[in-house]
Design an enzyme around this catalytic site. Structure first.
Site, PDB file in Angstrom:
ATOM      1  N   LEU A   1       0.809  -1.217   0.000  1.00  0.00           N
ATOM      2  CA  LEU A   1       0.000   0.000   0.000  1.00  0.00           C
ATOM      3  C   LEU A   1       0.842   1.268   0.000  1.00  0.00           C
ATOM      4  O   LEU A   1       0.319   2.359  -0.248  1.00  0.00           O
ATOM      5  CB  LEU A   1      -0.941   0.000   1.200  1.00  0.00           C
TER       6      LEU A   1
ATOM      7  N   GLY B   1      -8.371  -2.755   9.952  1.00  0.00           N
ATOM      8  CA  GLY B   1      -8.191  -2.682  11.393  1.00  0.00           C
ATOM      9  C   GLY B   1      -7.029  -1.824  11.817  1.00  0.00           C
ATOM     10  O   GLY B   1      -6.354  -2.140  12.795  1.00  0.00           O
TER      11      GLY B   1
ATOM     12  N   ASP C   1     -11.313  -9.058  22.149  1.00  0.00           N
ATOM     13  CA  ASP C   1     -11.034  -9.140  20.715  1.00  0.00           C
ATOM     14  C   ASP C   1     -12.153  -9.822  19.932  1.00  0.00           C
ATOM     15  O   ASP C   1     -12.626  -9.295  18.919  1.00  0.00           O
ATOM     16  CB  ASP C   1      -9.736  -9.923  20.481  1.00  0.00           C
TER      17      ASP C   1
ATOM     18  N   ARG D   1      -5.013   7.999   5.029  1.00  0.00           N
ATOM     19  CA  ARG D   1      -3.694   8.470   4.619  1.00  0.00           C
ATOM     20  C   ARG D   1      -3.096   7.606   3.514  1.00  0.00           C
ATOM     21  O   ARG D   1      -2.368   8.099   2.638  1.00  0.00           O
ATOM     22  CB  ARG D   1      -2.759   8.488   5.830  1.00  0.00           C
TER      23      ARG D   1
ATOM     24  N   ARG E   1      -5.249   2.028  12.925  1.00  0.00           N
ATOM     25  CA  ARG E   1      -5.648   3.157  13.765  1.00  0.00           C
ATOM     26  C   ARG E   1      -6.448   4.148  12.922  1.00  0.00           C
ATOM     27  O   ARG E   1      -6.279   4.223  11.692  1.00  0.00           O
ATOM     28  CB  ARG E   1      -4.418   3.857  14.333  1.00  0.00           C
TER      29      ARG E   1
ATOM     30  N   HIS F   1      -4.692  -3.128  23.825  1.00  0.00           N
ATOM     31  CA  HIS F   1      -4.953  -4.533  23.547  1.00  0.00           C
ATOM     32  C   HIS F   1      -6.162  -4.969  24.358  1.00  0.00           C
ATOM     33  O   HIS F   1      -6.684  -4.214  25.196  1.00  0.00           O
ATOM     34  CB  HIS F   1      -3.737  -5.405  23.857  1.00  0.00           C
ATOM     35  N   ASP F   2      -6.579  -6.191  24.111  1.00  0.00           N
ATOM     36  CA  ASP F   2      -7.787  -6.748  24.714  1.00  0.00           C
ATOM     37  C   ASP F   2      -7.943  -6.375  26.188  1.00  0.00           C
ATOM     38  O   ASP F   2      -8.983  -5.860  26.618  1.00  0.00           O
ATOM     39  CB  ASP F   2      -7.740  -8.273  24.540  1.00  0.00           C
TER      40      ASP F   2
END
Length: 404
Positions: free
Chosen positions: A71, A93, A166, A101, A95, A136-137
């Site tokens: 990408l 998934g 999650d 962007r 940020r 995180h979770d």
């Protein structure tokens, strides 16, 4: 109601999904859609990314196909937009702001395909003070109150693997949102963005508990309630051989059968007497400690006492009930959970093993009519690496932070 079976591979046969590679809940959501029959094409980055040490064992990539797109290359975003133009769903998934962007955000994709359902999987959500923070979770669960409900009152709350945040609060809510948005797109002809945040989903899972709290039926502390280990007839007890038996004898008739089989009939009236719960717990623990897990399993077999052995991950597939139902399946030498739930007319199955990065480029280019995909990707060698190596090379600002 129609009862005839179809020739497809599940109820979502014919639905096309683009999954931008990430870790944790995004791939699991993609697996759910793939298990249901969707044609899920995972867009891997050069070098790959997998939570498994060996990507060949990452079953969250089963039933999918993979292409590789850089990408950050000049023509990379165009390749993804070509896929999005022919898809029903896209999952990402990263940020908030990263996809925009890179040139593959919702506006870019909807310009090519107004009917596209654009699913966004994050921990904190697309906006809010923490939206751009890593997590995180366990940290998502911490703020929702869910983590604070788990464990003994005199010890730190234990992380519930990454199942509750999650996958339950994240993946399942993303899939529900995608299916609802797909229905809307088919009815009204317009797509939309699905913002699935683990904090939202995990909080939503506690709806019943919040109702009980408001009604005075739940204490806001650990191991003090009916369902959190505070109740002596809802929990787990150690056996003579170091195993455990799980007890869920909540209703009166189940409780009576439980204490009778345990040989504690004198405690029938202790069920509703909170002042005797400490005494009852000690008596139950002492009784369970006198026999092995196998012996207790045999004793409670065929009863309605709501007692079951606590099995390990390796033991579970061999339990007679789960084996009879085919709850687990073997595919490609990997024992794994079978697709769920089950459908009478559109049965599902594990059709293929974990997709290997870039292995399906030619097939996807042909089936989705994107000839340029092959030309672009044949120039990119694919050498899958471990998660640790991949994350070390991922800039912090782009890190797909919602994973396990």
């Amino acid at each position: 109601m129609t009862t005839g079976r179809t020739d497809g591979h599940g109820p979502l046969a014919g639905v096309r999904v683009v999954e931008l590679a990430s870790i944790g809940p995004g791939p699991f959501a993609g697996m759910l859609l793939a298990d249901l029959g969707a044609d899920v094409v995972r867009v891997d980055r050069p070098g790959g990314m997998s939570l498994a040490i060996d990507p060949a064992h990452d079953v969250t990539n089963r039933n999918k196909r993979s292409v590789v797109v850089d990408l950050k290359a000049p023509d990379g975003p165009a390749r993804v937009l070509d896929l999005a133009a022919r898809a029903d769903v896209l999952i990402e998934g990263n940020r908030p702001g990263v996809a925009e962007r890179l040139g593959v955000g919702p506006e870019d994709c909807h310009a090519r395909n107004p009917r596209l359902v654009y699913g966004r999987m994050t921990g904190w959500g697309q906006e809010g003070p923490l939206a751009h923070r890593a997590g995180h979770d366990v940290t998502y669960l911490a703020l929702t109150g869910a983590l604070g409900m788990i464990g003994a009152p005199d010890r730190p709350p234990p992380p519930p693997a990454n199942l509750l945040g999650d996958f339950a609060g994240g993946s399942l809510y993303l899939v529900v949102g995608i299916l609802a948005a797909l229905h809307h797109a088919h009815t009204h002809g317009t797509g939309q963005v699905v913002d699935a945040a683990i904090v939202d989903g995990a909080a939503h899972l506690s709806a019943m508990i919040h109702g009980m709290l408001a009604a005075g039926g739940w204490q806001d502390r650990r191991a003090a309630n009916l369902l959190d280990g505070g109740c002596p007839y809802y929990g787990a007890y150690e056996t003579a051989d170091g195993g455990y038996m799980a007890v869920g004898a909540l209703e009166p008739q189940f409780y009576d059968e439980f204490v009778d089989l345990l040989g504690l009939g004198d405690f029938r009236e202790a069920r509703k007497d909170w002042t005797r719960w400490g005494e009852l717990r000690e008596a139950v623990a002492a009784r369970f400690s006198t026999r092995t897990r196998q012996e207790w399993t045999a004793l409670f077999e065929g009863s309605d006492a709501c007692v079951a052995p606590v099995l390990s991950l390796r033991e579970a597939p061999h339990h007679p009930h789960l084996a009879a139902r085919g709850t687990f399946t073997d595919h490609g030498g990997i024992t794994q959970p079978a697709p769920a739930p089950r459908f009478s007319a559109t049965p599902t199955a594990v059709r293929t093993g974990p997709a290997q990065p870039g292995a399906d480029t030619r097939a996807v280019a042909r089936d989705w009519d994107i000839p340029g995909l092959v030309t672009d990707l044949e120039k990119t060698p694919v050498t899958p690496v471990s998660t640790e190596e991949t994350l070390e090379k991922t800039p912090a600002k782009d890190f797909p932070h919602q994973g396990a």
